[in-house]
Design a protein around this motif. Structure first.
Motif, mmCIF file in Angstrom:
data_model
loop_
_atom_site.group_PDB
_atom_site.id
_atom_site.type_symbol
_atom_site.label_atom_id
_atom_site.label_comp_id
_atom_site.label_asym_id
_atom_site.label_seq_id
_atom_site.Cartn_x
_atom_site.Cartn_y
_atom_site.Cartn_z
ATOM 1 N N VAL A 36 3.816 -4.452 -6.680
ATOM 2 C CA VAL A 36 4.667 -4.312 -7.871
ATOM 3 C C VAL A 36 3.865 -3.666 -8.999
ATOM 4 C CG1 VAL A 36 5.829 -5.597 -9.714
ATOM 5 C CG2 VAL A 36 6.260 -6.185 -7.332
ATOM 6 N N GLY A 37 2.633 -4.143 -9.199
ATOM 7 C CA GLY A 37 1.784 -3.569 -10.246
ATOM 8 C C GLY A 37 1.523 -2.096 -10.004
ATOM 9 N N ALA A 38 1.227 -1.745 -8.761
ATOM 10 C CA ALA A 38 0.959 -0.342 -8.428
ATOM 11 C C ALA A 38 2.198 0.514 -8.670
ATOM 12 C CB ALA A 38 0.510 -0.232 -6.972
ATOM 13 N N LEU A 39 3.363 -0.033 -8.334
ATOM 14 C CA LEU A 39 4.624 0.690 -8.546
ATOM 15 C C LEU A 39 4.811 0.988 -10.036
ATOM 16 C CD1 LEU A 39 7.378 1.377 -6.856
ATOM 17 C CD2 LEU A 39 8.270 -0.539 -8.144
ATOM 18 N N LEU A 40 4.535 -0.003 -10.882
ATOM 19 C CA LEU A 40 4.691 0.206 -12.317
ATOM 20 C C LEU A 40 3.671 1.187 -12.871
ATOM 21 C CD1 LEU A 40 6.593 -2.329 -12.111
ATOM 22 C CD2 LEU A 40 5.863 -2.821 -14.424
ATOM 23 N N ALA A 41 2.568 1.368 -12.163
ATOM 24 C CA ALA A 41 1.556 2.338 -12.597
ATOM 25 C C ALA A 41 1.937 3.754 -12.170
ATOM 26 C CB ALA A 41 0.196 1.959 -12.023
ATOM 27 N N ALA A 96 7.019 -11.794 -14.848
ATOM 28 C CA ALA A 96 6.922 -12.401 -13.517
ATOM 29 C C ALA A 96 7.502 -13.812 -13.549
ATOM 30 C CB ALA A 96 5.468 -12.426 -13.065
ATOM 31 N N GLU A 97 7.673 -14.365 -12.383
ATOM 32 C CA GLU A 97 8.231 -15.699 -12.273
ATOM 33 C C GLU A 97 7.179 -16.758 -12.560
ATOM 34 O OE1 GLU A 97 8.447 -13.268 -10.128
ATOM 35 O OE2 GLU A 97 10.540 -12.713 -10.468
ATOM 36 N N GLU A 98 5.933 -16.401 -12.415
ATOM 37 C CA GLU A 98 4.856 -17.353 -12.674
ATOM 38 C C GLU A 98 3.581 -16.594 -13.030
ATOM 39 O OE1 GLU A 98 3.308 -18.055 -8.149
ATOM 40 O OE2 GLU A 98 4.819 -19.421 -8.950
ATOM 41 N N GLY A 99 2.642 -17.311 -13.632
ATOM 42 C CA GLY A 99 1.445 -16.666 -14.143
ATOM 43 C C GLY A 99 0.602 -15.999 -13.070
ATOM 44 N N ALA A 100 0.495 -16.635 -11.900
ATOM 45 C CA ALA A 100 -0.319 -16.041 -10.839
ATOM 46 C C ALA A 100 0.218 -14.667 -10.450
ATOM 47 C CB ALA A 100 -0.346 -16.967 -9.623
ATOM 48 N N SER A 101 1.552 -14.546 -10.424
ATOM 49 C CA SER A 101 2.159 -13.242 -10.108
ATOM 50 C C SER A 101 1.826 -12.227 -11.189
ATOM 51 C CB SER A 101 3.680 -13.379 -9.992
ATOM 52 O OG SER A 101 4.032 -13.945 -8.767
ATOM 53 N N ALA A 102 1.876 -12.663 -12.441
ATOM 54 C CA ALA A 102 1.582 -11.733 -13.538
ATOM 55 C C ALA A 102 0.161 -11.184 -13.412
ATOM 56 C CB ALA A 102 1.767 -12.437 -14.877
ATOM 57 N N LEU A 103 -0.792 -12.052 -13.086
ATOM 58 C CA LEU A 103 -2.181 -11.589 -12.966
ATOM 59 C C LEU A 103 -2.343 -10.678 -11.741
ATOM 60 C CD1 LEU A 103 -5.032 -11.559 -14.018
ATOM 61 C CD2 LEU A 103 -5.483 -13.712 -12.840
ATOM 62 N N GLU A 104 -1.690 -11.023 -10.636
ATOM 63 C CA GLU A 104 -1.757 -10.164 -9.445
ATOM 64 C C GLU A 104 -1.181 -8.777 -9.749
ATOM 65 O OE1 GLU A 104 -3.132 -10.487 -6.581
ATOM 66 O OE2 GLU A 104 -3.438 -12.624 -6.231
ATOM 67 N N ARG A 105 -0.057 -8.755 -10.462
ATOM 68 C CA ARG A 105 0.567 -7.467 -10.787
ATOM 69 C C ARG A 105 -0.322 -6.661 -11.718
ATOM 70 N NH1 ARG A 105 6.925 -9.542 -11.290
ATOM 71 N NH2 ARG A 105 6.941 -10.385 -9.177
ATOM 72 N N ALA A 106 -0.984 -7.347 -12.646
ATOM 73 C CA ALA A 106 -1.909 -6.645 -13.540
ATOM 74 C C ALA A 106 -3.056 -6.031 -12.735
ATOM 75 C CB ALA A 106 -2.447 -7.616 -14.591
ATOM 76 N N ILE A 107 -3.533 -6.760 -11.752
ATOM 77 C CA ILE A 107 -4.617 -6.232 -10.902
ATOM 78 C C ILE A 107 -4.120 -5.010 -10.127
ATOM 79 C CG2 ILE A 107 -5.993 -6.754 -8.846
ATOM 80 C CD1 ILE A 107 -6.245 -9.627 -9.891
ATOM 81 N N GLY A 108 -2.929 -5.110 -9.556
ATOM 82 C CA GLY A 108 -2.361 -3.977 -8.821
ATOM 83 C C GLY A 108 -2.201 -2.758 -9.718
ATOM 84 N N ARG A 131 12.533 -3.702 -8.271
ATOM 85 C CA ARG A 131 11.869 -2.771 -9.196
ATOM 86 C C ARG A 131 11.884 -1.353 -8.638
ATOM 87 N NH1 ARG A 131 10.677 -7.649 -10.191
ATOM 88 N NH2 ARG A 131 10.011 -8.371 -12.234
ATOM 89 N N ALA A 132 11.696 -1.238 -7.340
ATOM 90 C CA ALA A 132 11.762 0.095 -6.725
ATOM 91 C C ALA A 132 13.154 0.695 -6.936
ATOM 92 C CB ALA A 132 11.431 0.004 -5.243
ATOM 93 N N ALA A 168 -0.535 -1.668 -20.082
ATOM 94 C CA ALA A 168 0.567 -2.353 -19.385
ATOM 95 C C ALA A 168 0.484 -3.842 -19.676
ATOM 96 C CB ALA A 168 0.466 -2.110 -17.888
ATOM 97 N N LEU A 169 1.634 -4.453 -19.858
ATOM 98 C CA LEU A 169 1.683 -5.878 -20.199
ATOM 99 C C LEU A 169 2.438 -6.636 -19.108
ATOM 100 C CD1 LEU A 169 1.077 -8.055 -22.298
ATOM 101 C CD2 LEU A 169 3.133 -7.386 -23.528
ATOM 102 N N PHE A 170 1.786 -7.628 -18.529
ATOM 103 C CA PHE A 170 2.384 -8.452 -17.475
ATOM 104 C C PHE A 170 2.391 -9.897 -17.956
ATOM 105 C CE2 PHE A 170 0.736 -4.696 -15.552
ATOM 106 C CZ PHE A 170 1.678 -4.332 -14.608
ATOM 107 N N VAL A 171 3.571 -10.483 -18.042
ATOM 108 C CA VAL A 171 3.699 -11.805 -18.642
ATOM 109 C C VAL A 171 4.220 -12.788 -17.598
ATOM 110 C CG1 VAL A 171 4.590 -13.084 -20.616
ATOM 111 C CG2 VAL A 171 4.277 -10.616 -20.789
ATOM 112 N N GLY A 172 3.723 -14.013 -17.673
ATOM 113 C CA GLY A 172 4.199 -15.069 -16.785
ATOM 114 C C GLY A 172 5.547 -15.596 -17.247
ATOM 115 N N ARG A 173 5.755 -16.879 -17.092
ATOM 116 C CA ARG A 173 7.108 -17.401 -17.261
ATOM 117 C C ARG A 173 7.579 -17.455 -18.714
ATOM 118 N NH1 ARG A 173 5.294 -23.355 -15.146
ATOM 119 N NH2 ARG A 173 3.941 -23.842 -16.898
#
Lengths: 300, 238
Positions: free
Chosen positions: B175-180, A112-124, B205-206, A70-75
């Motif tokens: 959001v990340g979990a949803l995409l997974a 994502a709208e910003e890099g911090a969001s991209a990293l958080e989403r990658a973690i999720g 996204r949902a 999965a690829l999560f990119v910032g701005r």
């Protein structure tokens, strides 16, 4: 004087592979240029940060990913979205709509709208995925790594299969935050070097199921910030100069040196332009259809 | 416990013909001692109390609160006489260190539980039924804030995911979990400071992927917090 092309050489698999990467870089460039044009016309709400000149990072990274990653990119996401295979017409039409940036579920891609969001989403994503071999990749530019909370977020990622890729345009690496000190570094203007470095780092993450960081040393992004020109100029001097540091120009030179026919390169370039024109036309058609549907929904 | 009988609307004053049910005091399944107030009704002139005629359990409410007027003699509830249950005799939820077990029978009288217990039981049930569901919460592995998710990490060790105390960051993890391909059940850490853009990112996204996602906001009922548009409000005594 460019060397004459050897017809047999242009059919060699390695050259075909190189021209394929070049073609993908050109498509990313043309899409970013189109997005910049739309921004200039006032068609995209909010700000828009381009990374024209960094196509080696976009394409090299996309080529090193496994299908389940999965690829999560910032701005600075547009070039990455193109290289990851998202439809440029969808990207442009979503740009004008504003609300949702590019997002795809399989294989996962998210802007994502910003890099911090991209990293958080990658973690999720990494914490929730049930695929024990997949890796989440988060891509940030160097300015995004300066977010104060990011050091803690990076600690949260430590035991997850997350690869953080930083596109670093700083003139000197001394400005990098402390938590990035142990990251591997590679030439971000060479598509093949990027691909090899990302593949190696990704392999480590997949095998050890823990986070790694990789810094791509890129030139200054063109289209640094199309929303904040004053701020851009103020930040300019600490960034690496433009000029020869253009990934696409470097790849073009490499192809010529390896015996590609200049006419073939022009043909690849024209094909990318034509693909972009066609995508823009489809985006316009999509937007027109959406506007018609909205008008029908309005109460009379 | 004896068989339940009907609690009916009595004529409190001479000439009273009807009244509206203002509010229920005792929940379904709740035990009340003789003389405890079960509900309040409003007539044209006053608010009156309906008391438990004896010790027992209010097994079922037959009418709901509102402006609708009920005639004198209308059945309001079913009430089963009986002694107060011993503490722990029939707990709503057994919450040992490992696992969660719903002890309430599928049919029969309702049981009394706190809102936190009810939410935890509901989420535990959802996680058993659907393996895609992931709890995302601050200190999820340690039971969440105030222990509201206790036991879930033990029963579903790989499905209780940590989130930071920042709402926007927690929404990004969802959001990340949803995409997974997961169904995120997010316990928002600070409902009063939910950034609309972050909530919007998850909702969009949902909607695009037609994938369910749940963001839970626990709010002090006395606060002036206005829930986001489209939120479903669950009140502990509704």
């Amino acid at each position: 004087m460019l060397p004459a092309a050897d017809p047999a050489a242009t059919k060699r698999p390695d050259l075909l592979m190189q021209s394929d990467a070049f073609s993908a870089m050109l498509r990313a460039r043309r899409l970013e240029e189109a997005a910049g044009e739309w921004f200039g016309l006032g068609r995209t709400p909010g700000d828009l940060r381009l990374s024209i000149g960094q196509e080696a990072a976009h394409v090299g990274l996309a080529r090193a990913l496994a299908p389940a990653d999965a690829l999560f990119v910032g701005r600075r996401w547009i070039g990455h979205a193109s290289a990851a295979g998202l439809d440029p017409a969808d990207i442009l039409s979503d740009l004008e709509d504003g609300g949702l940036r590019a997002a795809r579920r399989a294989p996962a891609f998210d802007a994502a709208e910003e890099g911090a969001s991209a990293l958080e989403r990658a973690i999720g994503w990494a914490a929730a995925t049930s695929d024990g071999r997949a890796v989440a990749i988060a891509v940030l530019d160097d300015e995004e790594t300066e977010t104060p909370s990011l050091a803690q977020t990076w600690r949260d990622a430590a035991r997850l299969p997350v690869l953080l890729v930083v596109e670093d345009a700083r003139a000197a690496p001394a400005g990098a935050p402390d938590w990035l000190a142990g990251a591997a570094v590679c030439d971000g203007l060479d598509v093949h070097a990027v691909s090899a470095a990302v593949a190696a780092a990704r392999g480590e993450v997949a095998a050890e199921r823990c986070a790694r960081a990789l810094v791509l040393r890129v030139g200054r992004h063109r289209g640094w910030s199309m929303a904040e020109p004053d701020r851009t100029r103020a930040r300019g001097p600490d960034r690496r100069p433009r000029g020869q540091e253009d990934a696409l120009a470097r790849e073009r030179t490499r192809l010529l040196e390896r015996g590609h026919d200049p006419d073939d390169i022009e043909e690849i370039d024209e094909a990318a332009r034509e693909a972009q024109r066609e995508a823009a036309a489809r985006a316009e058609a999509t937007l027109a259809a959406r506007r018609r549907a909205e008008r029908m929904d309005e109460p009379s | 416990m004896s068989a339940p009988f009907e609690i009916t609307l009595a004529a409190f004053t001479k000439g009273m013909e009807e009244a509206a049910l203002a509010r229920w005091i005792v929940p379904e399944g709740g035990w009340a001692a003789e003389g405890d107030v079960l509900a309040e009704v409003e007539t044209d002139k006053a608010t009156m109390e309906i008391e438990a005629p004896c010790d027992g359990v209010l097994t079922r409410r037959l009418v709901s609160c509102g402006a609708k007027k009920w005639p004198v003699g209308a059945a309001l509830a079913l009430f089963a006489p009986g002694p107060k249950p011993e503490p722990g005799a029939q707990p709503a939820i057994s919450a040992p260190a490992v696992g969660l077990t719903l002890a309430a029978p599928p049919a029969g009288p309702s049981v009394t539980m706190t809102l936190a217990d009810a939410v935890r039981a509901g989420l535990a049930e959802a996680m058993r039924v659907d393996p895609r569901v992931r709890l995302i919460a601050e200190d999820a592995r340690a039971g969440g804030r105030r222990g509201v998710w206790r036991g879930l990490a033990a029963e579903f060790p790989s499905r209780a995911l940590e989130a930071s105390a920042d709402s926007a960051a927690a929404l990004d993890r969802a959001v990340g979990a949803l995409l997974a391909g997961a169904v995120p059940a997010l316990d928002l850490p600070a409902p009063g400071r939910v950034p609309p853009a972050a909530l919007d990112a998850l909702a969009r996204r949902a909607a695009r992927f037609e994938a369910p996602a749940l963001a839970m906001l626990r709010v002090d009922a006395r606060s002036r917090f206005a829930p986001p548009a489209g939120a479903r409000v669950v009140a502990p005594c509704s």
